[in-house]
Design a protein around this motif. Structure first.
Motif, PDB file in Angstrom:
ATOM      1  N   SER A 149      53.891  51.906  36.065  1.00 49.78           N
ATOM      2  CA  SER A 149      54.422  50.887  36.042  1.00 49.78           C
ATOM      3  C   SER A 149      54.395  49.263  36.296  1.00 49.78           C
ATOM      4  O   SER A 149      54.382  48.265  35.026  1.00 49.78           O
ATOM      5  N   ASP A 150      53.669  49.030  37.039  1.00 46.02           N
ATOM      6  CA  ASP A 150      52.648  47.009  37.184  1.00 46.02           C
ATOM      7  C   ASP A 150      52.144  46.779  35.802  1.00 46.02           C
ATOM      8  O   ASP A 150      52.232  45.721  35.409  1.00 46.02           O
ATOM      9  N   VAL A 151      51.528  47.417  35.604  1.00 40.48           N
ATOM     10  CA  VAL A 151      50.021  47.259  34.165  1.00 40.48           C
ATOM     11  C   VAL A 151      50.774  47.995  33.066  1.00 40.48           C
ATOM     12  O   VAL A 151      50.732  46.986  32.366  1.00 40.48           O
ATOM     13  N   ALA A 152      51.686  47.913  32.795  1.00 39.76           N
ATOM     14  CA  ALA A 152      52.742  48.799  32.356  1.00 39.76           C
ATOM     15  C   ALA A 152      53.358  47.388  31.483  1.00 39.76           C
ATOM     16  O   ALA A 152      53.451  46.607  30.207  1.00 39.76           O
ATOM     17  N   LYS A 153      54.338  46.764  32.778  1.00 39.83           N
ATOM     18  CA  LYS A 153      54.833  45.495  32.772  1.00 39.83           C
ATOM     19  C   LYS A 153      54.218  44.260  32.497  1.00 39.83           C
ATOM     20  O   LYS A 153      54.572  43.454  31.100  1.00 39.83           O
ATOM     21  N   LEU A 154      53.210  44.223  32.848  1.00 38.02           N
ATOM     22  CA  LEU A 154      52.306  43.044  33.042  1.00 38.02           C
ATOM     23  C   LEU A 154      51.805  42.750  31.620  1.00 38.02           C
ATOM     24  O   LEU A 154      51.073  42.210  31.061  1.00 38.02           O
ATOM     25  N   ALA A 155      51.198  43.684  30.420  1.00 39.53           N
ATOM     26  CA  ALA A 155      50.251  44.445  29.632  1.00 39.53           C
ATOM     27  C   ALA A 155      51.812  44.596  28.185  1.00 39.53           C
ATOM     28  O   ALA A 155      51.612  44.173  27.284  1.00 39.53           O
ATOM     29  N   ASN A 156      52.875  44.647  29.040  1.00 38.10           N
ATOM     30  CA  ASN A 156      54.216  44.587  28.184  1.00 38.10           C
ATOM     31  C   ASN A 156      54.182  45.930  27.279  1.00 38.10           C
ATOM     32  O   ASN A 156      53.872  45.918  26.056  1.00 38.10           O
ATOM     33  N   VAL A 157      53.809  46.262  27.426  1.00 40.37           N
ATOM     34  CA  VAL A 157      53.722  47.866  27.152  1.00 40.37           C
ATOM     35  C   VAL A 157      54.872  49.287  27.582  1.00 40.37           C
ATOM     36  O   VAL A 157      55.197  48.342  28.813  1.00 40.37           O
ATOM     37  N   SER A 158      54.398  50.370  27.423  1.00 37.85           N
ATOM     38  CA  SER A 158      55.049  51.386  27.839  1.00 37.85           C
ATOM     39  C   SER A 158      53.902  51.857  28.984  1.00 37.85           C
ATOM     40  O   SER A 158      52.408  52.049  29.091  1.00 37.85           O
ATOM     41  N   SER A 174      45.964  51.145  19.161  1.00 33.94           N
ATOM     42  CA  SER A 174      45.185  50.094  18.421  1.00 33.94           C
ATOM     43  C   SER A 174      44.688  49.582  19.107  1.00 33.94           C
ATOM     44  O   SER A 174      44.756  48.471  20.728  1.00 33.94           O
ATOM     45  N   ASP A 175      43.505  48.934  18.822  1.00 35.27           N
ATOM     46  CA  ASP A 175      42.343  48.004  20.097  1.00 35.27           C
ATOM     47  C   ASP A 175      42.855  46.971  20.157  1.00 35.27           C
ATOM     48  O   ASP A 175      42.678  46.547  20.923  1.00 35.27           O
ATOM     49  N   GLU A 176      43.779  46.394  19.473  1.00 34.51           N
ATOM     50  CA  GLU A 176      44.631  44.911  20.705  1.00 34.51           C
ATOM     51  C   GLU A 176      45.084  45.563  21.533  1.00 34.51           C
ATOM     52  O   GLU A 176      45.569  44.963  22.698  1.00 34.51           O
ATOM     53  N   VAL A 177      46.162  46.995  21.483  1.00 34.38           N
ATOM     54  CA  VAL A 177      47.394  47.111  22.678  1.00 34.38           C
ATOM     55  C   VAL A 177      45.883  47.077  23.803  1.00 34.38           C
ATOM     56  O   VAL A 177      46.386  47.397  24.628  1.00 34.38           O
ATOM     57  N   LYS A 178      45.220  48.083  23.515  1.00 31.01           N
ATOM     58  CA  LYS A 178      44.040  49.071  23.755  1.00 31.01           C
ATOM     59  C   LYS A 178      43.181  47.800  25.018  1.00 31.01           C
ATOM     60  O   LYS A 178      43.301  48.006  26.061  1.00 31.01           O
ATOM     61  N   LYS A 179      42.838  46.538  24.180  1.00 32.40           N
ATOM     62  CA  LYS A 179      41.764  45.634  24.871  1.00 32.40           C
ATOM     63  C   LYS A 179      43.306  44.344  26.031  1.00 32.40           C
ATOM     64  O   LYS A 179      42.546  44.284  27.453  1.00 32.40           O
ATOM     65  N   ARG A 180      44.829  44.715  25.571  1.00 29.18           N
ATOM     66  CA  ARG A 180      45.653  44.304  26.592  1.00 29.18           C
ATOM     67  C   ARG A 180      45.332  44.871  27.841  1.00 29.18           C
ATOM     68  O   ARG A 180      45.783  44.327  28.880  1.00 29.18           O
ATOM     69  N   VAL A 181      46.059  46.411  27.467  1.00 25.56           N
ATOM     70  CA  VAL A 181      45.835  46.790  28.891  1.00 25.56           C
ATOM     71  C   VAL A 181      44.432  46.964  29.342  1.00 25.56           C
ATOM     72  O   VAL A 181      44.746  47.194  30.902  1.00 25.56           O
ATOM     73  N   LEU A 182      43.464  47.321  28.833  1.00 24.26           N
ATOM     74  CA  LEU A 182      42.076  47.230  29.465  1.00 24.26           C
ATOM     75  C   LEU A 182      42.142  45.778  30.681  1.00 24.26           C
ATOM     76  O   LEU A 182      41.285  46.045  32.036  1.00 24.26           O
ATOM     77  N   LYS A 183      42.765  44.685  29.905  1.00 19.92           N
ATOM     78  CA  LYS A 183      42.269  43.308  30.405  1.00 19.92           C
ATOM     79  C   LYS A 183      42.899  43.252  32.035  1.00 19.92           C
ATOM     80  O   LYS A 183      42.463  42.707  33.104  1.00 19.92           O
ATOM     81  N   VAL A 184      44.235  43.879  31.591  1.00 18.75           N
ATOM     82  CA  VAL A 184      45.280  43.885  32.831  1.00 18.75           C
ATOM     83  C   VAL A 184      44.645  44.716  34.017  1.00 18.75           C
ATOM     84  O   VAL A 184      44.724  44.587  35.118  1.00 18.75           O
ATOM     85  N   ILE A 185      44.083  45.813  33.452  1.00 17.29           N
ATOM     86  CA  ILE A 185      43.734  47.086  34.626  1.00 17.29           C
ATOM     87  C   ILE A 185      42.091  46.406  34.879  1.00 17.29           C
ATOM     88  O   ILE A 185      42.410  46.512  36.397  1.00 17.29           O
ATOM     89  N   GLU A 186      42.080  45.470  34.618  1.00 13.03           N
ATOM     90  CA  GLU A 186      40.737  44.689  35.049  1.00 13.03           C
ATOM     91  C   GLU A 186      40.960  43.861  36.153  1.00 13.03           C
ATOM     92  O   GLU A 186      40.948  43.459  37.086  1.00 13.03           O
ATOM     93  N   GLU A 187      42.042  42.823  35.632  1.00 12.28           N
ATOM     94  CA  GLU A 187      42.064  41.849  36.541  1.00 12.28           C
ATOM     95  C   GLU A 187      43.555  42.786  37.735  1.00 12.28           C
ATOM     96  O   GLU A 187      43.395  41.423  38.750  1.00 12.28           O
ATOM     97  N   THR A 188      44.722  43.304  38.111  1.00 10.21           N
ATOM     98  CA  THR A 188      44.937  44.179  38.866  1.00 10.21           C
ATOM     99  C   THR A 188      43.604  45.533  39.377  1.00 10.21           C
ATOM    100  O   THR A 188      44.385  45.340  40.836  1.00 10.21           O
TER     101      THR A 188
END
Length: 330
Positions: free
Chosen positions: A6-15, A30-44
Motif C-alpha cells: 500500500s505504501d509503494v502504491a501511494k508513493l508511486a501514485n498507482v493502485s 506501461s513502461d512509464e508506470v513500470k519505471k515509476r513503481v520500480l523506482k519506489v521499490i528500490e528507494e524503499t
C-alpha cells in the motif's frame, strides 16, 4: 520502517493491483508506470511478503523433499542438484530428513500438507501401504528420485541398479576372484537394496560361480554396518576373496575390517563399492566403485517437477548412465 504494498502504491501514485502486476509480471503495464513503481521499490527497499504472494497466486513456491539420511554424502549431492534447479525458477526447498524411518516419513507428509507445498520429491525407501495411501491423497505434483517400482505411478529419476550391480560383480569375477561375499542393503529398499543384490546374484550364476547365501549380510548403508558384517563373515569363512558392497560407506567399513586381520587389499581380498562418494578416491587403497551422477539426478528430478507444475508432459522414467570406476581395491 518496513514498507507495505500500500505504501509503494501511494508513493508511486498507482493502485495496489498495478504494483502487484509489476512485481509478478502478470499483466501489461506501461513502461512509464513500470519505471515509476520500480523506482519506489528500490528507494524503499520494499520486500514483498511471500505469504501475500502465495495467497494471490495460490502458490507457496515451496517444494517438499523427503530423503532418508542427509548425513550421507549421496543425498547431500542430490540436494545440491535439486536446489540449484529450484532456485533458478525462484522455488525454495523444504528438506525433510526421514532417517530411514517410516513413522518419520508419515509425519513429514502431514507437515508438508500443512505448509501447502506446491510439490513433493521423495526417495521411496519403505514404499509401505500407509505411505502410498497418504501420498495418494495429495492433489499436487509428485516425483521420485533414486527409486521406482510398479506401486508408484509418479515420474522417477534413477540409474539401472540391477545392471550396474551385475557389471561390477562381473568385473570382480574377471579379476580372478571366485568366493565373493556381499554386504547388501535392506531388501525393502527395492532399487538400492533388492536390485543391487539381484545383480550380484545373477552375475555369479551366469558365470558358473556358486551363489552362497551364507556369504551375504544385510547392512544399513553405514560404515559400521559394513565393518560389523565383514568381521562376522571373515571370522566364519576364511576362503572369501572379495566383497561387493551396496554402497561406498559399507565398503570402507569392510576394508577396515580386512586390514585389521592383517589381510592385504586387493591381493588377498578385493573390495568394490557403489556410488563413488568423494572419500572413495582418497581412501587407502582407493575404492573401485560404481559412479552415479547425483547432482545431475537432483537437477533432473527438479526439472520433472517444474514441468508438472507448469502442466507440461513428463517422461515416466529418466534413467541416467552409471560408470564403473576402477581403482586400487581390485
Amino acid at each position: 520502517m518496513r514498507y507495505t504494498i500500500s505504501d509503494v502504491a501511494k508513493l508511486a501514485n498507482v493502485s495496489k493491483a498495478t504494483v502487484s502486476r509489476v512485481l509478478n509480471n502478470s499483466k501489461p503495464v506501461s513502461d512509464e508506470v513500470k519505471k515509476r513503481v520500480l523506482k519506489v521499490i528500490e528507494e524503499t527497499n520494499f520486500q514483498p511478503s511471500a505469504l501475500a504472494r502465495s495467497l494471490s497466486n495460490r502458490q507457496t513456491k515451496l517444494i517438499g523433499v523427503l530423503l532418508p539420511d542427509i548425513a550421507n554424502p549421496v543425498f547431500s549431492k542430490i540436494i545440491d542438484g535439486i536446489e540449484k534447479k529450484a532456485h533458478e525458477e525462484d522455488y525454495s526447498v523444504l528438506l525433510c530428513n526421514t532417517r530411514h524411518n517410516e513413522e518419520e516419513e508419515l509425519k513429514y507428509l502431514d507437515i508438508l500438507r500443512e505448509k501447502e507445498v506446491d510439490g513433493i520429491i521423495f526417495n521411496g525407501f519403505h514404499s509401505s501401504e500407509k505411505f502410498r495411501e497418504k501420498l495418494s491423497k495429495f492433489s499436487i505434483p509428485i516425483a521420485v528420485i533414486g527409486y521406482d517400482d510398479e506401486s508408484y505411478d509418479y515420474p522417477a529419476v534413477l540409474i539401472d541398479n540391477l545392471k550396474a550391480s551385475y557389471d561390477m560383480t562381473k568385473h570382480i569375477i574377471d579379476s580372478g576372484k571366485k568366493n565373493i561375499a556381499m554386504v547388501h542393503g535392506p531388501i525393502e529398499d527395492y532399487c538400492s537394496g533388492y536390485q543391487r543384490m539381484e545383480g550380484y546374484k545373477n552375475a555369479l550364476l551366469n558365470n558358473s560361480l556358486k551363489y552362497n547365501k551364507e556369504y551375504m549380510k544385510k547392512g544399513n548403508y553405514t560404515y559400521k554396518s559394513g565393518y560389523d558384517s565383514a568381521k562376522e563373515l571373515l571370522k566364519k569363512y576364511s576362503d572369501i576373496d572379495a566383497f561387493f558392497c551396496a554402497n561406498d560407506m559399507m565398503a570402507i567399513g569392510v576394508m577396515k575390517a580386512i586390514l585389521e586381520i592383517g589381510k592385504s587389499i586387493p591381493k588377498d581380498i578385493a573390495v568394490a563399492g557403489f556410488d563413488d562418494i568423494d572419500v572413495a578416491s582418497v581412501y587407502t587403497p582407493a575404492l573401485t566403485t560404481v559412479h552415479q551422477p547425483f547432482e545431475l539426478k537432483g537437477e533432473s528430478v527438479m526439472s520433472q517437477m517444474l514441468k508438472l507444475l507448469n502442466g507440461k508432459e513428463v517422461e515416466r522414467q529418466i534413467v541416467h548412465k552409471y560408470k564403473i570406476v576402477i581403482r586400487e581395491s581390485i
